[in-house]
Design a protein around this motif. Structure first.
Motif, PDB file in Angstrom:
ATOM      1  N   UNK A  25       0.817  -1.218   0.000  1.00  0.00           N
ATOM      2  CA  UNK A  25       0.000   0.000   0.000  1.00  0.00           C
ATOM      3  C   UNK A  25       0.842   1.255   0.000  1.00  0.00           C
ATOM      4  N   UNK A  26       1.888   1.246   0.830  1.00  0.00           N
ATOM      5  CA  UNK A  26       2.789   2.407   0.890  1.00  0.00           C
ATOM      6  C   UNK A  26       3.497   2.593  -0.457  1.00  0.00           C
ATOM      7  N   UNK A  27       3.874   1.484  -1.094  1.00  0.00           N
ATOM      8  CA  UNK A  27       4.559   1.559  -2.399  1.00  0.00           C
ATOM      9  C   UNK A  27       3.635   2.165  -3.458  1.00  0.00           C
ATOM     10  N   UNK A  28       2.373   1.759  -3.480  1.00  0.00           N
ATOM     11  CA  UNK A  28       1.419   2.317  -4.444  1.00  0.00           C
ATOM     12  C   UNK A  28       1.207   3.812  -4.194  1.00  0.00           C
ATOM     13  N   UNK A  29       1.196   4.191  -2.902  1.00  0.00           N
ATOM     14  CA  UNK A  29       1.060   5.609  -2.557  1.00  0.00           C
ATOM     15  C   UNK A  29       2.276   6.397  -3.049  1.00  0.00           C
ATOM     16  N   UNK A  30       3.490   5.845  -2.850  1.00  0.00           N
ATOM     17  CA  UNK A  30       4.716   6.529  -3.284  1.00  0.00           C
ATOM     18  C   UNK A  30       4.753   6.698  -4.808  1.00  0.00           C
ATOM     19  N   UNK A  31       4.312   5.649  -5.531  1.00  0.00           N
ATOM     20  CA  UNK A  31       4.299   5.700  -7.000  1.00  0.00           C
ATOM     21  C   UNK A  31       3.384   6.825  -7.476  1.00  0.00           C
ATOM     22  N   UNK A  32       2.228   6.963  -6.842  1.00  0.00           N
ATOM     23  CA  UNK A  32       1.280   8.018  -7.239  1.00  0.00           C
ATOM     24  C   UNK A  32       1.851   9.400  -6.944  1.00  0.00           C
ATOM     25  N   UNK A  33       2.672   9.504  -5.887  1.00  0.00           N
ATOM     26  CA  UNK A  33       3.284  10.794  -5.525  1.00  0.00           C
ATOM     27  C   UNK A  33       4.192  11.285  -6.649  1.00  0.00           C
ATOM     28  N   UNK A  34       4.903  10.371  -7.288  1.00  0.00           N
ATOM     29  CA  UNK A  34       5.823  10.749  -8.381  1.00  0.00           C
ATOM     30  C   UNK A  34       5.072  11.482  -9.495  1.00  0.00           C
ATOM     31  N   UNK A  35       3.860  11.007  -9.792  1.00  0.00           N
ATOM     32  CA  UNK A  35       3.040  11.641 -10.829  1.00  0.00           C
ATOM     33  C   UNK A  35       2.411  12.932 -10.299  1.00  0.00           C
ATOM     34  N   UNK A  36       1.931  12.894  -9.066  1.00  0.00           N
ATOM     35  CA  UNK A  36       1.220  14.043  -8.484  1.00  0.00           C
ATOM     36  C   UNK A  36       2.114  15.265  -8.296  1.00  0.00           C
ATOM     37  N   UNK A  37       3.409  15.033  -8.067  1.00  0.00           N
ATOM     38  CA  UNK A  37       4.339  16.151  -7.836  1.00  0.00           C
ATOM     39  C   UNK A  37       4.394  17.126  -9.009  1.00  0.00           C
ATOM     40  N   UNK A  38       4.011  16.649 -10.194  1.00  0.00           N
ATOM     41  CA  UNK A  38       4.002  17.520 -11.378  1.00  0.00           C
ATOM     42  C   UNK A  38       2.792  18.464 -11.375  1.00  0.00           C
ATOM     43  N   UNK A  39       1.779  18.133 -10.579  1.00  0.00           N
ATOM     44  CA  UNK A  39       0.518  18.881 -10.632  1.00  0.00           C
ATOM     45  C   UNK A  39       0.154  19.599  -9.326  1.00  0.00           C
TER      46      UNK A  39
END
Length: 295
Positions: free
Chosen positions: A159-173
């Motif tokens: 779960x934490x890994x999936x959250x971290x992966x989404x952060x990589x994309x979200x940081x652009x927005x």
């Protein structure tokens, strides 16, 4: 010389962050004696909402936005991973609970390869293999399969890994604080909803996400306040560490959290890890450090 100075500062920040995170885990364990892990998660997050909210009031967020579903996904995955993590803190040794959560870099590497098309080196694949062998040694599956705590422990890492992966994309927005708030807001509102529905649900296997709200009394207030305080201090120091030194070095040093958690857990009455469990912990640490250094 300047490089060494920055390296030392980054390493120092992460060492202190790892120690304060272990102390946070200790207070969460103490609080769990008096309340459900659902309520522990609620107090952990509401403290963060207040602290981050104050910074937003002082300096409003500025971002492009446009990814609300992904923002919610980040918050939701972080919330359910935290539910699993705090439930395990309450029911198994602090060192084991922390070790499971520290499998997240291994799963992050896999998900980055799957969803973000990031290339994995041979070294990373070897590290992932070592990490999974480590998980097998910790879980020690029998003919009955894995225990509930094993599944929740693995899920806390996934779960934490999936959250971290989404952060990589979200940081652009989004502003970083918006991403943090998405997690803490879901982690505050989610428990309130679950408190309301829990009396009408009778699923013992879902007790990690169900519970009734019990107003803290006396020393329990100290536990929940200290938990929120140490969690915030740890977060700030971790952020500083990554700002001072290469992520690979800081990520490797972060595994001292497991050692600190084992020591703190022993002081709280946890049993010393068995030889097989210790070997499993060692393999996960090695795998995590390999992945961190490779990045």
């Amino acid at each position: 010389m300047n490089k060494i100075h920055h390296l030392n500062k980054g390493v120092k920040y992460m060492l202190i962050a790892s120690f304060t995170f272990a102390i946070m885990g200790a207070f969460a364990k103490l609080a769990s004696v008096h309340m459900s892990s659902l309520e522990v998660v609620f107090f952990r997050n509401i403290a963060g909402v207040i602290l981050v909210g104050i910074t937003v009031l002082k300096k409003p967020m500025q971002h492009q936005g446009g990814k609300p579903l992904l923002l919610f996904f980040r918050g939701f995955m972080g919330f359910v991973a935290l539910l699993a993590f705090f439930y395990n803190i309450a029911h198994i040794s602090l060192g084991d609970a922390m070790t499971y959560s520290k499998t997240s870099p291994i799963f992050t590497a896999i998900f980055a390869w799957l969803f973000l098309q990031e290339k994995l080196s041979v070294k990373s694949w070897i590290a992932i293999f070592i990490g999974f062998i480590g998980i097998v040694f910790i879980t020690q599956p029998s003919g009955f399969g894995l225990s509930k705590y094993d599944w929740l422990g693995i899920f806390s890492g996934v779960g934490a890994a999936l959250a971290y992966i989404s952060v990589r994309e979200l940081k652009q927005y989004y502003d970083t604080r918006a991403i943090v708030l998405s997690f803490m807001m879901v982690g505050t509102i989610g428990p309130v909803v679950l408190f309301l529905v829990s009396p009408y649900l009778n699923f013992p296997e879902l007790d990690f996400m169900l519970g009734k709200f019990v107003m803290p009394q006396g020393v329990v207030w100290l536990y929940v306040i200290a938990m929120g305080l140490f969690a915030t201090v740890s977060q700030v120091l971790m952020t500083k560490a990554y700002g001072e030194t290469k992520a690979g070095i800081v990520g490797a040093v972060s595994y001292t959290n497991i050692l600190f958690s084992i020591i703190v857990g022993l002081l709280l009455g946890d049993a010393f890890p068995s030889l097989l469990t210790s070997f499993g912990i060692f393999l996960i640490v090695v795998a995590g450090i390999m992945v961190a250094r490779d990045k």
